[in-house]
Scaffold this motif. Structure first.
Motif, mmCIF file in Angstrom:
data_model
loop_
_atom_site.group_PDB
_atom_site.id
_atom_site.type_symbol
_atom_site.label_atom_id
_atom_site.label_comp_id
_atom_site.label_asym_id
_atom_site.label_seq_id
_atom_site.Cartn_x
_atom_site.Cartn_y
_atom_site.Cartn_z
ATOM 1 N N ILE A 98 85.394 43.388 34.133
ATOM 2 C CA ILE A 98 85.282 44.797 34.534
ATOM 3 C C ILE A 98 85.074 45.692 33.323
ATOM 4 N N GLU A 99 85.867 45.503 32.294
ATOM 5 C CA GLU A 99 85.892 46.445 31.171
ATOM 6 C C GLU A 99 84.858 46.152 30.092
ATOM 7 N N ARG A 100 84.396 44.893 29.983
ATOM 8 C CA ARG A 100 83.531 44.555 28.847
ATOM 9 C C ARG A 100 82.088 44.230 29.223
ATOM 10 N N SER A 101 81.844 43.835 30.467
ATOM 11 C CA SER A 101 80.500 43.366 30.820
ATOM 12 C C SER A 101 79.441 44.438 30.594
ATOM 13 N N ILE A 102 79.654 45.611 31.163
ATOM 14 C CA ILE A 102 78.633 46.667 31.078
ATOM 15 C C ILE A 102 78.459 47.159 29.644
ATOM 16 N N PRO A 103 79.530 47.455 28.885
ATOM 17 C CA PRO A 103 79.319 47.854 27.481
ATOM 18 C C PRO A 103 78.668 46.760 26.655
ATOM 19 N N TYR A 104 79.065 45.509 26.895
ATOM 20 C CA TYR A 104 78.579 44.419 26.037
ATOM 21 C C TYR A 104 77.120 44.079 26.323
ATOM 22 N N GLU A 105 76.774 43.906 27.599
ATOM 23 C CA GLU A 105 75.446 43.399 27.929
ATOM 24 C C GLU A 105 74.415 44.503 28.157
ATOM 25 N N LEU A 106 74.867 45.679 28.580
ATOM 26 C CA LEU A 106 73.919 46.734 28.943
ATOM 27 C C LEU A 106 74.006 47.930 28.002
ATOM 28 N N ARG A 107 74.943 47.955 27.082
ATOM 29 C CA ARG A 107 75.195 49.089 26.173
ATOM 30 C C ARG A 107 75.558 50.346 26.980
ATOM 31 N N GLY A 108 76.225 50.101 28.088
ATOM 32 C CA GLY A 108 76.687 51.215 28.903
ATOM 33 C C GLY A 108 78.146 51.524 28.626
ATOM 34 N N ALA A 109 78.867 52.019 29.642
ATOM 35 C CA ALA A 109 80.271 52.377 29.466
ATOM 36 C C ALA A 109 81.041 51.976 30.709
ATOM 37 N N ALA A 110 82.331 51.656 30.505
ATOM 38 C CA ALA A 110 83.223 51.310 31.613
ATOM 39 C C ALA A 110 84.610 51.827 31.282
ATOM 40 N N GLU A 111 85.207 52.564 32.222
ATOM 41 C CA GLU A 111 86.562 53.096 32.036
ATOM 42 C C GLU A 111 87.364 52.814 33.298
ATOM 43 N N LEU A 112 88.510 52.131 33.132
ATOM 44 C CA LEU A 112 89.367 51.746 34.254
ATOM 45 C C LEU A 112 90.725 52.420 34.080
ATOM 46 N N ARG A 113 91.198 53.140 35.127
ATOM 47 C CA ARG A 113 92.466 53.857 35.049
ATOM 48 C C ARG A 113 93.353 53.411 36.214
ATOM 49 N N HIS A 114 94.597 53.013 35.900
ATOM 50 C CA HIS A 114 95.555 52.590 36.925
ATOM 51 C C HIS A 114 96.498 53.766 37.219
ATOM 52 N N ARG A 115 96.090 54.660 38.145
ATOM 53 C CA ARG A 115 96.922 55.795 38.518
ATOM 54 C C ARG A 115 97.865 55.393 39.660
ATOM 55 N N LEU A 116 98.987 56.090 39.768
ATOM 56 C CA LEU A 116 99.973 55.742 40.781
ATOM 57 C C LEU A 116 99.381 55.854 42.182
ATOM 58 N N ASP A 126 73.335 37.399 24.239
ATOM 59 C CA ASP A 126 73.300 38.636 25.011
ATOM 60 C C ASP A 126 73.943 38.497 26.383
ATOM 61 N N SER A 127 74.371 37.301 26.743
ATOM 62 C CA SER A 127 75.113 37.121 27.993
ATOM 63 C C SER A 127 76.600 37.028 27.654
ATOM 64 N N MET A 128 77.399 37.957 28.168
ATOM 65 C CA MET A 128 78.804 37.993 27.805
ATOM 66 C C MET A 128 79.542 36.732 28.241
ATOM 67 N N ILE A 129 79.224 36.223 29.442
ATOM 68 C CA ILE A 129 79.930 35.047 29.938
ATOM 69 C C ILE A 129 79.669 33.854 29.026
ATOM 70 N N ILE A 130 78.389 33.636 28.710
ATOM 71 C CA ILE A 130 78.041 32.517 27.821
ATOM 72 C C ILE A 130 78.676 32.705 26.456
ATOM 73 N N ALA A 131 78.673 33.959 25.967
ATOM 74 C CA ALA A 131 79.269 34.230 24.660
ATOM 75 C C ALA A 131 80.761 33.934 24.662
ATOM 76 N N MET A 132 81.450 34.365 25.724
ATOM 77 C CA MET A 132 82.890 34.113 25.802
ATOM 78 C C MET A 132 83.184 32.621 25.908
ATOM 79 N N ASP A 133 82.323 31.892 26.632
ATOM 80 C CA ASP A 133 82.526 30.457 26.750
ATOM 81 C C ASP A 133 82.357 29.775 25.397
ATOM 82 N N ALA A 134 81.329 30.186 24.666
ATOM 83 C CA ALA A 134 81.131 29.630 23.324
ATOM 84 C C ALA A 134 82.293 29.986 22.410
#
Length: 863
Positions: A687-705, A756-764
């Motif tokens: 959730i937090e790393r895929s879009i910034p890592y592979e697409l150079r976008g942004a992702a922000e996740l907030r756990h509000r009550l 450039d694929s985050m999943i493959i990179a993390m596996d390596a």
């Protein structure tokens, strides 16, 4: 007297390290493992100033004071310990010397300076009367000398300053910086001397003046002193051991001098000399050669100081050389840019020689040029004709495809070149392809040279104790020799630039060759490319799935739960793949993706999820990334968030902002109170790393009550306006899934992974951690890799060749310059070999396994 056909290797075979004697300003004792005297010098009693001295076969401890013996044993033990450390580290360092200053050997207050080293099975102990209280006196004195050196960046100025400072330090009549050339000859490039002495600056000396075995000893033992050429050598008793072998004095400070060299120095009028090696990059770069015209014995402490100064100077020199190389590398990069700018328009390289001459001539002076590309030949200026050049092509083709050939006398290397020596003698041959061989050549005219030798370089054949040998020259007046058939030599800096030119022209040739291909060949290559693309995509998919399975292994507490967890993620990818392949790998609808994912989880419950905002079409490379992110968000909502009960709701809003980027808002409400997760699982990472890592976008996740909120930004290059669709009704509740974190392994090395694929990179990354690599740097772009390389140097790199819209070839070139080994990672297979000349160690095909990575690490450690 003088004779022809004599063997210049006679001097090289003289056993200068086993002469059986030493110089008389110190004494030598050789001990066996039991500290029993095996050999000693005949002057031991005179140096110790007492009649009773250790005899051959006697124990050293019966004559030396207990405190002195303790120091000697500690020093010998340290030698053995240092040798053990070197061998344990994979080294084979044997040239270790331990030094002691101001030792009271006899317990009578008389101090000695001592050097210990191992020579085979013997421990060699050399001792000299101490001067100046027996203390090492360099710390305060070296600082100002090194500060003066630090003011200079030019190598010539640096060497001149070093010669001056060494003369001040040692007080010799003449101090020279002597640099070796590639052929073993040498040249005085800097000199500090007394005014009454004739200058030796810029004089050349043939390689026979310092024969091969002498140069080898200079590399092993950095300092060589000759206190008095007229002194009688002191014999070692006995000269030979029981097995007939003589004591090897390669590392001895007191080692006697070759009679040939003594005669050489006497012919020069030199009475005492000191030589200190200048070692750069593990190779003998040159010497500090110090001459004195009266006997001179330097205290051991001062000799040690001079040796340390020479080592510090060598470091400064290495920095100056590296700095010059960096400047040339920058000039090479600038040259690359200018050539790539000017050589455009599809014009054949053979028709662009004038442009090539104009650009390269500013950096590499030359008198003519030739281009031989695709069987077509063109030349400018002083150059051979086509027939003359074709006569050399077979010999050129036999050389390495990536090796630049250079010579200032090409006819000595390639006899056919003798046909045009009247026009060109020197050549810089740059291969610019593999098959067929294509070349760009720069030519230089003959430059009649006058080499100033220190006397005639020939030596006279005589017969001595060791058989036929060459006597040293008897005249050292400058002797000038005209050299014909040579051009100006190609400097190391010019060769560095030529390598940049080779890479640039290779790119130009490949591009131009592409444009000139016939339609049939182009169609065939297109078919091969499509097959390779299919193979590449299949391998990527398999690698991605294997990575998902590996990364998810710790999140399931049962086989059934693990199967559901992995199956859900693979299903999300499969659904996304169906959506984009339905339109022949074209952009697909975002709302359809959300609808498909929600339907799979929530079934027919349509009152729970609301999607508002315009639909957009998302490019394939971003679509699968979004599919995984939305899958994980839906899964978490169904397990912990607003969709886990019957009251919660989920609102998803999509919009394009004023710069064209896609903004996705995720808002959960009405569910149970939300608590931040206590651990970070693979789902959170997606959730937090895929879009910034592979697409150079942004992702922000907030756990509000009140409920989970998230905002995602997809760069505009991946989206385009889509068809108008009604807002999607809410959907049903998903199945529950879990994940547990994975632990890393202990570190040993540093590996750079460009993927450039985050999943493959993390596996390596995880596989490398599991193999014991301590530091794994993961980047996804050329810019990211270059930023890392500017601040760090990995031991190994794995480069995904295709990085979206760019390739990793620029990273490969940077690694080539740094000398870092690397492998290409690709799904295209061996087709990558046609894309350029690099120093890649090999090609790792996707999908690869931990065993493949282990094989690479084993190859690296074994090589």
């Amino acid at each position: 007297m003088a004779s022809h056909g004599y063997d210049l290797s006679n001097c090289d075979r003289e056993p200068i390290h086993k002469l059986g004697s030493i110089q008389g300003f110190g004494a030598l004792i050789a001990l066996n493992a039991d500290w029993i005297v095996a050999h000693r010098s005949a002057n031991l009693a005179a140096i110790l100033q007492r009649p009773a001295v250790p005899a051959v076969g006697g124990r050293l401890g019966e004559h030396f004071a207990p405190a002195a013996m303790k120091l000697l044993r500690q020093a010998a033990g340290q030698l053995d310990e240092d040798q053990g450390i070197a061998e344990a580290g994979g080294g084979a360092v044997t040239d270790l010397v331990s030094r002691l200053f101001g030792v009271d050997l006899l317990g009578n207050g008389v101090l000695f300076d001592i050097a210990l080293h191992r020579s085979g099975r013997l421990l060699i102990v050399e001792l000299e009367p101490a001067e100046g209280g027996g203390e090492l006196q360099y710390p305060g004195g070296l600082r100002p000398l090194m500060q003066r050196l630090g003011r200079h960046r030019d190598i010539t100025d640096l060497c001149a300053e070093a010669a001056r400072q060494m003369k001040v330090l040692l007080g010799f009549d003449r101090v020279m910086v002597y640099r070796f050339h590639q052929d073993g000859s040498g040249e005085v490039i800097a000199e500090a001397r007394e005014q009454r002495l004739e200058p030796f600056l810029n004089l050349r000396y043939p390689h026979t003046d310092i024969p091969a075995q002498a140069r080898a000893l200079y590399l092993r033992s950095l300092l060589r002193i000759i206190a008095d050429v007229n002194a009688t050598p002191v014999p070692i008793e006995p000269e030979h051991a029981i097995d007939g072998g003589a004591v090897d004095l390669s590392l001895s400070t007191l080692r006697a001098v070759s009679p040939i060299h003594i005669e050489y120095l006497k012919n020069m009028g030199v009475t005492a000399s000191l030589s200190i090696s200048i070692v750069v990059g593990g190779k003998l770069w040159g010497l500090f050669a110090c001459h004195h015209y009266a006997p001179r014995t330097l205290p051991y402490s001062l000799r040690t100081t001079a040796e340390l100064f020479a080592q510090l100077f060598a470091l400064q020199l290495e920095l100056a050389i590296a700095s010059g190389g960096s400047r040339m590398a920058e000039r090479g990069r600038q040259l690359h840019d200018r050539l790539m700018t000017r050589l455009v328009g599809g014009t054949a390289l053979v028709e662009n020689l004038s442009t090539l001459d104009g650009v390269i001539g500013q950096v590499i002076p030359h008198d003519g040029s030739s281009a031989f590309v695709d069987g077509a030949y063109s030349c400018r200026g002083a150059a051979p004709t086509e027939a003359e050049f074709l006569a050399m092509v077979p010999a050129l083709n036999a050389a390495s495809s990536s090796q630049i050939i250079h010579s200032d006398a090409l006819a000595t290397m390639l006899p056919p070149a003798a046909a045009f020596t009247d026009r060109a003698c020197g050549a810089l041959v740059i291969p610019v392809s593999r098959r067929p061989r294509d070349y760009v050549v720069f030519w230089r005219r003959e430059l009649p040279q006058v080499v100033t030798w220190a006397g005639r370089p020939e030596k006279v054949m005589e017969y001595g104790p060791n058989g036929p040998r060459l006597s040293p020259r008897r005249s050292f007046e400058a002797w000038k020799q005209s050299v014909e058939g040579h051009s100006a030599p190609w400097t190391p800096e010019e060769l560095t630039v030529a390598e940049h030119v080779r890479v640039t022209l290779l790119e130009v040739i490949l591009r131009m060759s592409d444009e000139q291909m016939q339609e049939r060949a182009r169609a065939a290559e297109q078919q091969e490319l499509l097959i390779a693309e299919l193979n590449h995509r299949v391998r990527n998919i398999l690698t991605l799935i294997r990575g998902l399975v590996s990364q998810s292994r710790s999140e399931g507490t049962s086989i059934e739960q693990f199967a559901d967890l992995v199956g859900g993620r693979i299903r999300a990818l499969a659904l996304a793949h169906d959506n984009i392949t339905r339109e022949h790998w074209s952009p697909a609808s975002l709302h359809e993706l959300i609808e498909t994912e929600a339907e799979a989880y929530l079934g027919g419950k349509t009152d729970r999820i609301t999607v508002t905002g315009p639909d957009v079409l998302v490019a394939p490379e971003a679509y699968t990334v979004l599919a995984l992110v939305l899958h994980e968000m839906m899964t978490n909502s169904a397990k912990y968030g607003s969709l886990c009960d019957s009251a919660g709701r989920l609102a998803i809003d999509t919009r394009l902002d004023n710069v064209g980027d896609l903004q996705i808002g995720w808002r959960e409400s009405g569910g149970p109170p939300v608590r931040p997760p206590q651990r970070r699982g693979f789902g959170s990472t997606i959730i937090e790393r895929s879009i910034p890592y592979e697409l150079r976008g942004a992702a922000e996740l907030r756990h509000r009550l009140s409920g989970v909120e998230a905002d995602f930004t997809i760069p505009g290059r991946f989206v385009q306006p889509g068809p108008s669709r009604p807002d999607m009704p809410p959907k049903d509740e998903p199945r529950l899934q879990e994940r547990k974190g994975a632990d890393g392994a202990s570190p040993i090395d540093h590996v750079l992974v460009v993927e450039d694929s985050m999943i493959i990179a993390m596996d390596a990354e995880e596989a490398l951690f599991g193999l014991g690599i301590p530091t794994v740097s993961v980047v996804s772009s050329v810019a990211g890799a270059k930023a890392l390389l500017d601040n760090d140097r990995p031991d190994l790199a794995l480069l995904d060749f295709n990085l979206g819209a760019e390739s990793s070839e620029p990273i490969a070139r940077a690694l080539d310059e740094m000398g870092v080994p690397y492998w290409f990672v690709t799904g295209y297979g061996d087709a990558i070999a046609q894309l350029g000349e690099t120093a890649a160690r090999g090609i790792l095909q996707k999908p690869y396994s931990t065993a493949d990575l282990a094989g690479i690490l084993e190859q690296m450690r074994g090589g």
